[in-house]
Write a protein that holds these residues in place. Structure first.
Motif, PDB file in Angstrom:
ATOM      1  N   CYS B  32      90.958  76.667  77.359  1.00  0.00           N
ATOM      2  CA  CYS B  32      90.484  78.014  77.678  1.00  0.00           C
ATOM      3  C   CYS B  32      89.010  77.987  78.123  1.00  0.00           C
ATOM      4  CB  CYS B  32      90.689  78.925  76.474  1.00  0.00           C
ATOM      5  SG  CYS B  32      90.729  80.671  76.902  1.00  0.00           S
ATOM      6  N   THR B  33      88.219  77.102  77.542  1.00  0.00           N
ATOM      7  CA  THR B  33      86.825  76.927  77.979  1.00  0.00           C
ATOM      8  C   THR B  33      86.754  76.624  79.470  1.00  0.00           C
ATOM      9  OG1 THR B  33      86.251  75.944  75.858  1.00  0.00           O
ATOM     10  CG2 THR B  33      84.757  75.486  77.682  1.00  0.00           C
ATOM     11  N   GLN B  34      87.586  75.667  79.832  1.00  0.00           N
ATOM     12  CA  GLN B  34      87.593  75.176  81.203  1.00  0.00           C
ATOM     13  C   GLN B  34      88.100  76.255  82.169  1.00  0.00           C
ATOM     14  OE1 GLN B  34      90.001  71.700  81.338  1.00  0.00           O
ATOM     15  NE2 GLN B  34      89.958  71.566  83.570  1.00  0.00           N
ATOM     16  N   ILE B  35      89.177  76.918  81.790  1.00  0.00           N
ATOM     17  CA  ILE B  35      89.776  77.933  82.666  1.00  0.00           C
ATOM     18  C   ILE B  35      88.847  79.143  82.815  1.00  0.00           C
ATOM     19  CG2 ILE B  35      91.730  79.568  82.855  1.00  0.00           C
ATOM     20  CD1 ILE B  35      92.349  76.559  83.560  1.00  0.00           C
ATOM     21  N   CYS B  36      88.208  79.565  81.730  1.00  0.00           N
ATOM     22  CA  CYS B  36      87.289  80.709  81.829  1.00  0.00           C
ATOM     23  C   CYS B  36      86.047  80.351  82.651  1.00  0.00           C
ATOM     24  CB  CYS B  36      86.861  81.193  80.444  1.00  0.00           C
ATOM     25  SG  CYS B  36      88.187  82.081  79.596  1.00  0.00           S
ATOM     26  N   THR B  37      85.560  79.116  82.521  1.00  0.00           N
ATOM     27  CA  THR B  37      84.433  78.660  83.350  1.00  0.00           C
ATOM     28  C   THR B  37      84.837  78.701  84.823  1.00  0.00           C
ATOM     29  OG1 THR B  37      83.668  77.231  81.557  1.00  0.00           O
ATOM     30  CG2 THR B  37      82.824  76.738  83.764  1.00  0.00           C
ATOM     31  N   GLY B  38      86.058  78.254  85.104  1.00  0.00           N
ATOM     32  CA  GLY B  38      86.565  78.255  86.478  1.00  0.00           C
ATOM     33  C   GLY B  38      86.808  79.654  87.015  1.00  0.00           C
ATOM     34  N   CYS B  39      87.319  80.542  86.173  1.00  0.00           N
ATOM     35  CA  CYS B  39      87.612  81.913  86.615  1.00  0.00           C
ATOM     36  C   CYS B  39      86.301  82.665  86.894  1.00  0.00           C
ATOM     37  CB  CYS B  39      88.460  82.642  85.570  1.00  0.00           C
ATOM     38  SG  CYS B  39      89.059  84.243  86.156  1.00  0.00           S
ATOM     39  N   ALA B  40      85.293  82.470  86.041  1.00  0.00           N
ATOM     40  CA  ALA B  40      83.983  83.094  86.288  1.00  0.00           C
ATOM     41  C   ALA B  40      83.443  82.660  87.653  1.00  0.00           C
ATOM     42  CB  ALA B  40      82.991  82.704  85.185  1.00  0.00           C
ATOM     43  N   ASP B  41      83.581  81.384  87.941  1.00  0.00           N
ATOM     44  CA  ASP B  41      83.059  80.856  89.201  1.00  0.00           C
ATOM     45  C   ASP B  41      83.888  81.326  90.399  1.00  0.00           C
ATOM     46  OD1 ASP B  41      81.161  78.926  90.526  1.00  0.00           O
ATOM     47  OD2 ASP B  41      83.080  78.161  91.233  1.00  0.00           O
ATOM     48  N   ALA B  42      85.196  81.386  90.238  1.00  0.00           N
ATOM     49  CA  ALA B  42      86.056  81.872  91.320  1.00  0.00           C
ATOM     50  C   ALA B  42      85.768  83.349  91.609  1.00  0.00           C
ATOM     51  CB  ALA B  42      87.531  81.663  90.956  1.00  0.00           C
TER      52      ALA B  42
ATOM     53  N   ARG C   5      95.484  73.973  89.087  1.00  0.00           N
ATOM     54  CA  ARG C   5      95.871  75.314  89.537  1.00  0.00           C
ATOM     55  C   ARG C   5      94.637  76.179  89.780  1.00  0.00           C
ATOM     56  NH1 ARG C   5      99.460  78.597  85.901  1.00  0.00           N
ATOM     57  NH2 ARG C   5      98.686  77.392  84.147  1.00  0.00           N
ATOM     58  N   MET C   6      93.634  76.060  88.916  1.00  0.00           N
ATOM     59  CA  MET C   6      92.407  76.854  89.087  1.00  0.00           C
ATOM     60  C   MET C   6      91.654  76.427  90.340  1.00  0.00           C
ATOM     61  SD  MET C   6      92.080  79.307  87.006  1.00  0.00           S
ATOM     62  CE  MET C   6      90.367  79.862  86.908  1.00  0.00           C
ATOM     63  N   ILE C   7      91.598  75.125  90.593  1.00  0.00           N
ATOM     64  CA  ILE C   7      90.908  74.638  91.788  1.00  0.00           C
ATOM     65  C   ILE C   7      91.588  75.187  93.037  1.00  0.00           C
ATOM     66  CG2 ILE C   7      90.454  72.543  93.154  1.00  0.00           C
ATOM     67  CD1 ILE C   7      89.881  71.118  90.460  1.00  0.00           C
ATOM     68  N   GLU C   8      92.926  75.191  93.002  1.00  0.00           N
ATOM     69  CA  GLU C   8      93.662  75.702  94.167  1.00  0.00           C
ATOM     70  C   GLU C   8      93.516  77.216  94.325  1.00  0.00           C
ATOM     71  OE1 GLU C   8      97.499  74.061  93.393  1.00  0.00           O
ATOM     72  OE2 GLU C   8      96.933  72.082  94.173  1.00  0.00           O
ATOM     73  N   ALA C   9      93.269  77.917  93.226  1.00  0.00           N
ATOM     74  CA  ALA C   9      93.142  79.381  93.286  1.00  0.00           C
ATOM     75  C   ALA C   9      91.724  79.829  93.633  1.00  0.00           C
ATOM     76  CB  ALA C   9      93.556  79.984  91.940  1.00  0.00           C
ATOM     77  N   HIS C  10      90.822  78.878  93.769  1.00  0.00           N
ATOM     78  CA  HIS C  10      89.414  79.217  94.030  1.00  0.00           C
ATOM     79  C   HIS C  10      89.230  79.643  95.489  1.00  0.00           C
ATOM     80  CE1 HIS C  10      85.078  79.009  94.113  1.00  0.00           C
ATOM     81  NE2 HIS C  10      85.053  78.742  92.831  1.00  0.00           N
ATOM     82  N   PRO C  11      88.538  80.768  95.722  1.00  0.00           N
ATOM     83  CA  PRO C  11      88.400  81.269  97.090  1.00  0.00           C
ATOM     84  C   PRO C  11      87.436  80.458  97.967  1.00  0.00           C
ATOM     85  CG  PRO C  11      87.169  82.662  95.586  1.00  0.00           C
ATOM     86  CD  PRO C  11      87.927  81.675  94.744  1.00  0.00           C
ATOM     87  N   ALA C  12      86.559  79.651  97.366  1.00  0.00           N
ATOM     88  CA  ALA C  12      85.549  78.946  98.178  1.00  0.00           C
ATOM     89  C   ALA C  12      86.160  77.744  98.879  1.00  0.00           C
ATOM     90  CB  ALA C  12      84.400  78.495  97.289  1.00  0.00           C
ATOM     91  N   ALA C  13      85.635  77.460 100.035  1.00  0.00           N
ATOM     92  CA  ALA C  13      86.029  76.251 100.737  1.00  0.00           C
ATOM     93  C   ALA C  13      85.523  75.065  99.922  1.00  0.00           C
ATOM     94  CB  ALA C  13      85.384  76.232 102.123  1.00  0.00           C
ATOM     95  N   LEU C  14      86.370  74.068  99.750  1.00  0.00           N
ATOM     96  CA  LEU C  14      85.971  72.897  98.979  1.00  0.00           C
ATOM     97  C   LEU C  14      85.757  71.708  99.900  1.00  0.00           C
ATOM     98  CD1 LEU C  14      88.279  73.432  95.887  1.00  0.00           C
ATOM     99  CD2 LEU C  14      85.820  73.739  96.001  1.00  0.00           C
ATOM    100  N   ALA C  15      85.147  71.991 101.036  1.00  0.00           N
ATOM    101  CA  ALA C  15      84.862  70.922 101.998  1.00  0.00           C
ATOM    102  C   ALA C  15      83.944  69.892 101.366  1.00  0.00           C
ATOM    103  CB  ALA C  15      84.187  71.515 103.240  1.00  0.00           C
ATOM    104  N   GLY C  16      84.169  68.636 101.709  1.00  0.00           N
ATOM    105  CA  GLY C  16      83.258  67.579 101.273  1.00  0.00           C
ATOM    106  C   GLY C  16      83.517  67.077  99.871  1.00  0.00           C
ATOM    107  N   ILE C  17      84.616  67.536  99.266  1.00  0.00           N
ATOM    108  CA  ILE C  17      84.938  67.022  97.934  1.00  0.00           C
ATOM    109  C   ILE C  17      86.435  66.715  97.861  1.00  0.00           C
ATOM    110  CG2 ILE C  17      85.364  69.222  96.694  1.00  0.00           C
ATOM    111  CD1 ILE C  17      83.270  67.737  94.582  1.00  0.00           C
ATOM    112  N   ASP C  18      86.739  65.598  97.221  1.00  0.00           N
ATOM    113  CA  ASP C  18      88.120  65.166  97.034  1.00  0.00           C
ATOM    114  C   ASP C  18      88.650  65.900  95.801  1.00  0.00           C
ATOM    115  OD1 ASP C  18      90.314  63.730  95.984  1.00  0.00           O
ATOM    116  OD2 ASP C  18      89.637  61.862  96.897  1.00  0.00           O
ATOM    117  N   THR C  19      89.514  66.898  96.010  1.00  0.00           N
ATOM    118  CA  THR C  19      89.912  67.763  94.881  1.00  0.00           C
ATOM    119  C   THR C  19      90.715  67.027  93.807  1.00  0.00           C
ATOM    120  OG1 THR C  19      91.745  68.592  96.213  1.00  0.00           O
ATOM    121  CG2 THR C  19      89.783  69.987  96.078  1.00  0.00           C
ATOM    122  N   ASP C  20      91.478  65.984  94.183  1.00  0.00           N
ATOM    123  CA  ASP C  20      92.195  65.213  93.164  1.00  0.00           C
ATOM    124  C   ASP C  20      91.213  64.483  92.254  1.00  0.00           C
ATOM    125  OD1 ASP C  20      94.717  65.987  93.933  1.00  0.00           O
ATOM    126  OD2 ASP C  20      95.019  64.271  95.274  1.00  0.00           O
TER     127      ASP C  20
END
Lengths: 134, 134, 134, 134
Positions: B32-42, C5-20
């Motif tokens: 949940c720490t990780q997901i909430c950190t990610g959701c805040a950033d998204a 799943r959170m990385i894929e749901a992120h609205p920002a372009a993730l250019a220049g980084i290997d998401t895996d």
């Protein structure tokens, strides 16, 4: 005090909160984080560390809960009274348990005496702010 | 699960605690720490960020309280039931408030939908463990 | 994996980084936080704690640097390559020092053996991601 | 200053470190954590939040790296020069990036002006201590 300047520079209305009490509680939380981190480490360096393991653990919990509560309190945007209240209660509880543990070693170790003093100040600041939130 | 292996490798007696519930709650807190950190950033990256400020703030509190509670629970040496209980209550409260806020945006933002799901799992794990502590 | 799943749901372009590589590194950082927190506490509960004080301290640093780096990496909005790089280097360094310390106790304590394994995985994930950032 | 009293109460020999520089750097790290947490939240409450998203993110990274570095520095038992050095470098880097971002908004937002000032003090304290470690 830098945190008071930040509170005054915040654009949100701070209705329903006593900003002096708030600033004092935030400062107490950050100070207590640092002191408990230091006391845990000083205990670890004592020859009698084997007798201080509960002491160290209590310090680590208190350090973690204090910095988290200090951060929750610092955020004024969209504050939720339930989260603020529960964080203050958890922080005050950890400070009280830590201060009681410190007191048992305060005559032997100066770092435990300082830590007890700082934990009690922080628990009082948290209970005081909690009471004022109504 | 690495944390279950760590719990089993711990030298302290774990009397009075359900280790399966404990391991599940620890894992839920760190997730949940990780997901909430990610959701805040998204949320911060959304065009509509101005409508998501309470959402972001709630995520930040939840992320901080979850990692702190995950650490408190991971420590078994000299555990204090009052501190454990107050931390679990604060964490569950932050997760519930965060999940409710997430739900309001879950149809529009997939990251909020995932976050709501993870927050509810974490709040349930905390309340469940809290209940079993008696 | 929730973080993918959170990385894929992120609205920002993730250019220049290997998401895996990014997702693997984030997961390694959060796992390592938890394992180092657990190993510090398990060491504290050992009868031979007086011989494990450097071990405990190394675990505490590693736990703190891993969660911070995991959070820095999770944030994709307005990422700064210098901060990302310096955090990855600090995290990898702490993991390497911690793994070396763990190895010295890995035959005696299963928790140190698990911790060494998890720290090495995390340091590799950090160095690997750092290399891919160019 | 409570942290200086704690340093003096620590049982470990503090050979090879300038305790005045150390105490100043620890204090700067904890102050900067609090100020960056506050500035992120104040930015979130501004009407122009959509223009401040990189600002907020930079604050969050800086707050996390400062508290972690403050804790690493506070621990004197079994300190490792590589970990201390890498943490100081990461913290100084985050403070410099954050101060530069703050400066761009310092005329408009008083909280950004205060934050820039505190970040620069912290980066100088980190670089200064790093230099003295040799």
């Amino acid at each position: 005090m830098a945190d008071m300047r930040m509170i005054e520079a915040h654009p949100a209305a701070l209705a329903g909160i006593d900003t002096d009490r708030l600033a004092e509680c935030i400062a107490a939380c950050f100070e207590c984080t640092q002191i408990c981190t230091g006391c845990a480490d000083a205990c670890l360096a004592e020859d009698t560390v084997a007798e201080l393991t509960t002491r160290i653990r209590t310090d680590l919990d208190c350090a973690d809960l204090c910095v988290t509560t200090g951060r929750v309190l610092t955020r004024r945007t969209g504050a939720d009274a339930r989260v603020t209240g529960a964080a203050l209660d958890a922080c005050a509880t950890a400070c009280e348990v830590c201060a009681d543990e410190c007191d048992r070693h305060a005559r032997v170790h100066e770092h435990c005496r300082i830590c007890a003093e700082v934990c009690r100040r922080c628990s009082h600041a948290c209970r005081d702010l909690l009471g004022s939130l109504g």
